[in-house]
Write a protein that holds these residues in place. Structure first.
Motif, PDB file in Angstrom:
ATOM      1  N   TYR A 131       2.838   1.235  12.257  1.00 47.04           N
ATOM      2  CA  TYR A 131       2.712   2.473  13.033  1.00 47.04           C
ATOM      3  C   TYR A 131       2.525   2.215  14.528  1.00 47.04           C
ATOM      4  O   TYR A 131       2.594   3.149  15.332  1.00 47.04           O
ATOM      5  N   ARG A 132       2.302   0.978  14.903  1.00 47.52           N
ATOM      6  CA  ARG A 132       2.183   0.667  16.329  1.00 47.52           C
ATOM      7  C   ARG A 132       3.516   0.836  17.051  1.00 47.52           C
ATOM      8  O   ARG A 132       3.546   1.023  18.268  1.00 47.52           O
ATOM      9  N   HIS A 133       4.613   0.744  16.296  1.00 48.37           N
ATOM     10  CA  HIS A 133       5.925   0.921  16.922  1.00 48.37           C
ATOM     11  C   HIS A 133       6.171   2.411  17.150  1.00 48.37           C
ATOM     12  O   HIS A 133       6.050   3.220  16.233  1.00 48.37           O
ATOM     13  N   SER A 134       6.521   2.771  18.337  1.00 47.31           N
ATOM     14  CA  SER A 134       6.633   4.183  18.715  1.00 47.31           C
ATOM     15  C   SER A 134       7.730   4.929  17.963  1.00 47.31           C
ATOM     16  O   SER A 134       7.693   6.162  17.875  1.00 47.31           O
ATOM     17  N   SER A 135       8.710   4.225  17.400  1.00 53.31           N
ATOM     18  CA  SER A 135       9.810   4.892  16.696  1.00 53.31           C
ATOM     19  C   SER A 135       9.519   5.129  15.219  1.00 53.31           C
ATOM     20  O   SER A 135      10.290   5.800  14.535  1.00 53.31           O
ATOM     21  N   VAL A 136       8.413   4.587  14.718  1.00 51.73           N
ATOM     22  CA  VAL A 136       8.082   4.718  13.297  1.00 51.73           C
ATOM     23  C   VAL A 136       7.337   6.028  13.051  1.00 51.73           C
ATOM     24  O   VAL A 136       6.269   6.263  13.611  1.00 51.73           O
ATOM     25  N   LEU A 137       7.914   6.876  12.197  1.00 51.15           N
ATOM     26  CA  LEU A 137       7.281   8.147  11.833  1.00 51.15           C
ATOM     27  C   LEU A 137       6.438   7.996  10.574  1.00 51.15           C
ATOM     28  O   LEU A 137       5.319   8.506  10.492  1.00 51.15           O
ATOM     29  N   GLU A 138       6.983   7.304   9.570  1.00 50.99           N
ATOM     30  CA  GLU A 138       6.277   7.061   8.312  1.00 50.99           C
ATOM     31  C   GLU A 138       6.446   5.594   7.931  1.00 50.99           C
ATOM     32  O   GLU A 138       7.519   5.018   8.120  1.00 50.99           O
ATOM     33  N   ALA A 139       5.385   5.016   7.378  1.00 48.42           N
ATOM     34  CA  ALA A 139       5.451   3.620   6.954  1.00 48.42           C
ATOM     35  C   ALA A 139       4.528   3.405   5.769  1.00 48.42           C
ATOM     36  O   ALA A 139       3.452   3.999   5.694  1.00 48.42           O
ATOM     37  N   ALA A 140       4.955   2.562   4.854  1.00 48.28           N
ATOM     38  CA  ALA A 140       4.124   2.236   3.695  1.00 48.28           C
ATOM     39  C   ALA A 140       4.482   0.852   3.180  1.00 48.28           C
ATOM     40  O   ALA A 140       5.645   0.575   2.863  1.00 48.28           O
ATOM     41  N   ALA A 141       3.486  -0.010   3.105  1.00 46.69           N
ATOM     42  CA  ALA A 141       3.664  -1.315   2.478  1.00 46.69           C
ATOM     43  C   ALA A 141       3.410  -1.168   0.983  1.00 46.69           C
ATOM     44  O   ALA A 141       2.582  -0.357   0.561  1.00 46.69           O
ATOM     45  N   PHE A 142       4.112  -1.955   0.180  1.00 50.22           N
ATOM     46  CA  PHE A 142       3.962  -1.855  -1.271  1.00 50.22           C
ATOM     47  C   PHE A 142       4.369  -3.177  -1.917  1.00 50.22           C
ATOM     48  O   PHE A 142       5.077  -3.985  -1.304  1.00 50.22           O
ATOM     49  N   PRO A 143       3.931  -3.419  -3.162  1.00 48.70           N
ATOM     50  CA  PRO A 143       4.260  -4.685  -3.820  1.00 48.70           C
ATOM     51  C   PRO A 143       5.591  -4.638  -4.558  1.00 48.70           C
ATOM     52  O   PRO A 143       5.996  -3.601  -5.077  1.00 48.70           O
ATOM     53  N   LEU A 144       6.250  -5.780  -4.590  1.00 48.80           N
ATOM     54  CA  LEU A 144       7.421  -5.983  -5.430  1.00 48.80           C
ATOM     55  C   LEU A 144       7.216  -7.262  -6.238  1.00 48.80           C
ATOM     56  O   LEU A 144       6.569  -8.201  -5.757  1.00 48.80           O
ATOM     57  N   PRO A 145       7.742  -7.314  -7.454  1.00 54.80           N
ATOM     58  CA  PRO A 145       7.595  -8.532  -8.267  1.00 54.80           C
ATOM     59  C   PRO A 145       8.228  -9.736  -7.574  1.00 54.80           C
ATOM     60  O   PRO A 145       9.253  -9.614  -6.902  1.00 54.80           O
ATOM     61  N   ASP A 146       7.595 -10.897  -7.742  1.00 55.28           N
ATOM     62  CA  ASP A 146       8.106 -12.119  -7.126  1.00 55.28           C
ATOM     63  C   ASP A 146       7.905 -13.287  -8.091  1.00 55.28           C
ATOM     64  O   ASP A 146       6.815 -13.451  -8.658  1.00 55.28           O
ATOM     65  N   ALA A 147       8.944 -14.080  -8.270  1.00 55.17           N
ATOM     66  CA  ALA A 147       8.896 -15.173  -9.239  1.00 55.17           C
ATOM     67  C   ALA A 147       7.909 -16.261  -8.842  1.00 55.17           C
ATOM     68  O   ALA A 147       7.315 -16.919  -9.703  1.00 55.17           O
ATOM     69  N   ASP A 148       7.700 -16.465  -7.551  1.00 52.52           N
ATOM     70  CA  ASP A 148       6.830 -17.543  -7.086  1.00 52.52           C
ATOM     71  C   ASP A 148       5.375 -17.106  -6.912  1.00 52.52           C
ATOM     72  O   ASP A 148       4.448 -17.831  -7.266  1.00 52.52           O
ATOM     73  N   TYR A 149       5.164 -15.910  -6.347  1.00 50.77           N
ATOM     74  CA  TYR A 149       3.815 -15.461  -6.011  1.00 50.77           C
ATOM     75  C   TYR A 149       3.268 -14.377  -6.934  1.00 50.77           C
ATOM     76  O   TYR A 149       2.133 -13.950  -6.775  1.00 50.77           O
ATOM     77  N   GLY A 150       4.051 -13.913  -7.883  1.00 53.70           N
ATOM     78  CA  GLY A 150       3.622 -12.800  -8.725  1.00 53.70           C
ATOM     79  C   GLY A 150       4.000 -11.471  -8.101  1.00 53.70           C
ATOM     80  O   GLY A 150       4.641 -10.629  -8.713  1.00 53.70           O
ATOM     81  N   GLN A 151       3.597 -11.291  -6.846  1.00 50.15           N
ATOM     82  CA  GLN A 151       3.993 -10.127  -6.058  1.00 50.15           C
ATOM     83  C   GLN A 151       4.288 -10.573  -4.635  1.00 50.15           C
ATOM     84  O   GLN A 151       3.726 -11.557  -4.150  1.00 50.15           O
ATOM     85  N   THR A 152       5.177  -9.845  -3.985  1.00 52.04           N
ATOM     86  CA  THR A 152       5.432 -10.062  -2.571  1.00 52.04           C
ATOM     87  C   THR A 152       5.284  -8.733  -1.845  1.00 52.04           C
ATOM     88  O   THR A 152       5.234  -7.673  -2.472  1.00 52.04           O
TER      89      THR A 152
END
Length: 212
Positions: A131-152
């Protein structure tokens, strides 16, 4: 406050506590920006699932105890058992930190926590960087499955109308702020992020949508 000439008091409440849970004091000189406040009519702590209280400034689950806390969920004893710690504190499911003055800072939701290689990453901290970027209106981080780390870590972004931002710009922003391990490895650009009835962004919907 400066724009409208009035005092804004940040608070927090949930259904299970008959609304009041935390509140900043009415005295504006005692407000802490970004904090939902101190215990309001009850006791509040930050502890793990077994009730072990963590150190000041350490992140874990926000828990509450008091006369305003519900006795249990109607005709659902299993959900009631899961909602309380062994010593009787209600588990809000919110992640947060308590400072030395007792103010709570919410950092995310326990069920939305990203666990990458055994390390807990609060997605809201990544949101704040995006959200620090002035052009970003909505943002959300989320997990995805990853073979090495379990989640990325992944991130979904919607830009302001008529504005654009490149993936490389956001990637560099996150790398500078939190390093490669916590920064998202994948970025998805959407017209609008999925939301629930209350207007909150639904991270788990993003995980479902972008899981291969």
């Amino acid at each position: 406050e400066a724009r409208f000439g009035l005092s804004i008091v940040e608070t927090m409440g949930i259904t299970e506590t008959a609304a009041p849970l935390l509140s900043n004091p009415l005295d504006p000189t005692k407000h802490k920006h970004g904090s939902s406040g101190i215990a309001y009519g009850n006791e509040v702590r930050v502890a793990d699932a077994e009730g072990k209280v963590v150190c000041t400034g350490e992140e874990n689950e926000v828990q509450v105890k008091g006369r305003n806390v519900m006795q249990g969920y109607f005709k659902n004893p299993q959900a009631t058992r899961e909602a309380f710690t062994p010593d009787g504190w209600y588990r809000t499911g919110d992640l947060g930190k308590m400072d030395a003055d007792g103010y709570i800072f919410i950092t995310g939701r326990l069920k939305e926590l990203i666990i990458k290689g055994g390390e807990n990453i609060a997605p809201r901290e990544i949101d704040d960087v995006l959200y620090r970027h002035s052009s970003v209106l909505e943002a959300a981080a989320f997990p995805l499955p990853d073979a090495d780390y379990g989640q990325t870590v992944a991130a979904a972004i919607a830009t302001r109308p008529g504005e654009e931002v490149t993936e490389s710009a956001l990637r560099q922003l996150c790398l500078d702020a939190m390093g490669a391990y916590r920064a998202p490895s994948k970025y998805f650009f959407l017209d609008e992020l999925p939301k629930g009835p209350s207007g909150k962004i639904q991270r788990l919907k993003l995980t479902e949508r972008f899981t291969d």
